[in-house]
Design a protein around this motif. Structure first.
Motif, PDB file in Angstrom:
ATOM      1  N   GLU A 318      49.481  49.112  44.381  1.00 58.20           N
ATOM      2  CA  GLU A 318      50.685  49.695  44.969  1.00 58.20           C
ATOM      3  C   GLU A 318      50.349  50.755  46.010  1.00 58.20           C
ATOM      4  N   ALA A 319      49.236  51.471  45.795  1.00 58.24           N
ATOM      5  CA  ALA A 319      48.820  52.513  46.736  1.00 58.24           C
ATOM      6  C   ALA A 319      48.076  51.951  47.938  1.00 58.24           C
ATOM      7  N   GLY A 320      47.765  50.644  47.910  1.00 56.58           N
ATOM      8  CA  GLY A 320      47.080  50.009  49.027  1.00 56.58           C
ATOM      9  C   GLY A 320      45.599  50.309  49.115  1.00 56.58           C
ATOM     10  N   ILE A 321      44.988  50.727  47.997  1.00 55.95           N
ATOM     11  CA  ILE A 321      43.556  51.057  48.026  1.00 55.95           C
ATOM     12  C   ILE A 321      42.732  50.095  47.179  1.00 55.95           C
ATOM     13  N   SER A 322      43.354  49.062  46.654  1.00 59.46           N
ATOM     14  CA  SER A 322      42.657  48.099  45.801  1.00 59.46           C
ATOM     15  C   SER A 322      41.895  47.088  46.653  1.00 59.46           C
ATOM     16  N   ALA A 323      40.675  46.770  46.237  1.00 62.21           N
ATOM     17  CA  ALA A 323      39.864  45.783  46.945  1.00 62.21           C
ATOM     18  C   ALA A 323      40.017  44.411  46.301  1.00 62.21           C
ATOM     19  N   PRO A 324      39.789  43.335  47.050  1.00 65.66           N
ATOM     20  CA  PRO A 324      39.794  42.004  46.447  1.00 65.66           C
ATOM     21  C   PRO A 324      38.801  41.938  45.289  1.00 65.66           C
ATOM     22  N   GLY A 325      39.200  41.276  44.224  1.00 67.21           N
ATOM     23  CA  GLY A 325      38.340  41.194  43.047  1.00 67.21           C
ATOM     24  C   GLY A 325      38.710  42.161  41.946  1.00 67.21           C
ATOM     25  N   GLU A 326      39.591  43.137  42.256  1.00 70.04           N
ATOM     26  CA  GLU A 326      40.065  44.051  41.219  1.00 70.04           C
ATOM     27  C   GLU A 326      41.169  43.348  40.442  1.00 70.04           C
ATOM     28  N   ARG A 327      40.908  43.074  39.168  1.00 68.92           N
ATOM     29  CA  ARG A 327      41.849  42.337  38.321  1.00 68.92           C
ATOM     30  C   ARG A 327      41.954  43.014  36.967  1.00 68.92           C
ATOM     31  N   GLU A 328      43.112  42.812  36.333  1.00 66.31           N
ATOM     32  CA  GLU A 328      43.353  43.420  35.026  1.00 66.31           C
ATOM     33  C   GLU A 328      42.422  42.897  33.944  1.00 66.31           C
ATOM     34  N   ASP A 329      41.872  41.692  34.132  1.00 63.68           N
ATOM     35  CA  ASP A 329      41.036  41.087  33.093  1.00 63.68           C
ATOM     36  C   ASP A 329      39.548  41.083  33.444  1.00 63.68           C
ATOM     37  N   VAL A 330      39.173  41.786  34.508  1.00 64.73           N
ATOM     38  CA  VAL A 330      37.757  41.944  34.862  1.00 64.73           C
ATOM     39  C   VAL A 330      37.467  43.439  34.884  1.00 64.73           C
TER      40      VAL A 330
END
Length: 377
Positions: A318-330
């Motif tokens: 939501e803050a726009g700082i997440s990188a691809p590959g960031e997942r709730e189950d990893v």
């Protein structure tokens, strides 16, 4: 010195060693870890947190967390103080964070040492303490004024990361598609940081920002926590061109224990080793270290942890700082290195792969020690 080492042993015996051991996976307690490394390394984690998943009232670092930190074998770690991805309020928040950590070190003088000069990490190791190197992971706190680095250095800052994932006034982060590289202000910040004897960190930067900074720098720089793009295509990882340029200028790259070591699924120790070995192939053994980008203590993956982790991932998106590959189950740790002794465990794995004790010493800390001491001198 002997009194301080006795303090460490008493702490581990009386202030949570049993609790710390309980968090170590059963397979590790059954023989996966050894009490000693193949060599007598000075161990540095180029980015980590001494904080754990359960907060205790009172001190910033609770007793259980302190016990795990002291059991880790670390001589020093670089930790992040201050916000990322937003400029509003970042100046005050960064100074407040630096002050909190300064007070924490003062409250635990037998166990912690605030790294301020080039000899402090060796002194921490020799006196049985853990040195804390304070840094910030985004230059947003400067708000267009490079002289603020002077103030932050006086407050204890020793590492400045130029960008986080997005664009700031200094340059572009790794998620910016129209990569413009290092700005004019960024060059000013780089020069000021070197004048102030701060280590400049190129983690999270775009490729052009990274290469621009390496070209303009007068001293060796670091990429404290990343992986190798050649093994896993993710913007958080670094290309061989970046790694090679870093090494050619005397810098050091720290390999992290993050999801980005793989393109799919949970990373394991084998992935860490693959990235370490690729970085050695590209950079040479004098330019590779470890920067886990995680907490030092073991993580207990219970329902509360899963809930909070998923919430953190959603907030970052939501803050726009997440990188691809960031997942709730990893999760952001390596399951088969999920113990305070992960550095010794990794050393044994590298030794079994045929790496020499001298090379392992370099990767575990001596390379990062060199580049940090050069920057702070």
């Amino acid at each position: 010195m002997n009194d301080t080492r006795s303090d460490r042993r008493r702490l581990l015996k009386g202030l949570g060693a049993a609790a710390a051991t309980a968090l170590v996976p059963a397979w590790a307690r059954a023989g996966g870890a050894s009490p000693s490394t193949p060599t007598d390394a000075l161990v540095i984690d180029a980015l980590a947190s001494p904080l754990g998943q359960r907060r205790e009232r009172g001190a910033l670092i609770g007793n259980e967390e302190l016990a795990q930190l002291m059991a880790s074998g670390l001589a020093a770690l670089h930790l992040s103080a201050g916000p990322v991805g937003r400029e509003e309020g970042a100046w005050d928040a960064t100074r407040e964070a630096l002050e909190r950590w300064r007070r924490e070190v003062q409250a635990r003088p037998r166990h912690l040492l605030h790294v301020q000069g080039p000899g402090d990490m060796r002194r921490a190791r020799d006196t049985g303490r853990v040195g804390l190197v304070l840094g910030m992971q985004d230059a947003v706190a400067l708000e267009g004024d490079a002289t603020r680095l002077d103030v932050l250095r006086g407050a204890g800052l020793r590492v400045v990361q130029l960008t986080y994932n997005g664009r700031n006034r200094v340059g572009d982060g790794c998620l910016v598609e129209d990569d413009r590289g290092l700005s004019g202000f960024g060059r000013e910040v780089l020069a000021r940081a070197e004048d102030q004897r701060l280590l400049v960190d190129l983690s999270h930067s775009s490729e052009r920002t990274c290469l621009d900074a390496l070209q303009a720098a007068r001293r060796p720089l670091a990429i404290t926590h990343t992986g190798c793009m050649a093994l896993a295509r993710n913007p958080r990882n670094k290309t061989d061109a970046e790694l090679r340029a870093l090494a050619e200028r005397g810098g050091v790259v720290g390999i992290y224990f993050m999801p980005f070591l793989r393109e799919e699924g949970q990373p394991h120790a084998v992935d860490v080793i693959r990235h370490v070995e690729h970085a050695i192939d590209v950079c040479g053994e004098d330019h590779v270290g470890i920067g886990t980008d995680g907490q030092v203590g073991a993580i207990d993956v219970d329902e509360e942890y899963r809930r909070r982790f998923a919430e953190t991932i959603r907030m970052r998106r939501e803050a726009g700082i997440s990188a691809p590959g960031e997942r709730e189950d990893v999760f952001i740790f390596v399951p088969d290195l999920n113990a305070p002794s992960r550095y010794r465990m990794l050393a044994r794995m590298l030794a079994r792969r045929g790496h020499s004790g001298q090379r392992i010493d370099k990767v575990l800390g001596m390379n990062m020690l060199r580049v940090m001491e050069q920057a702070l001198a």
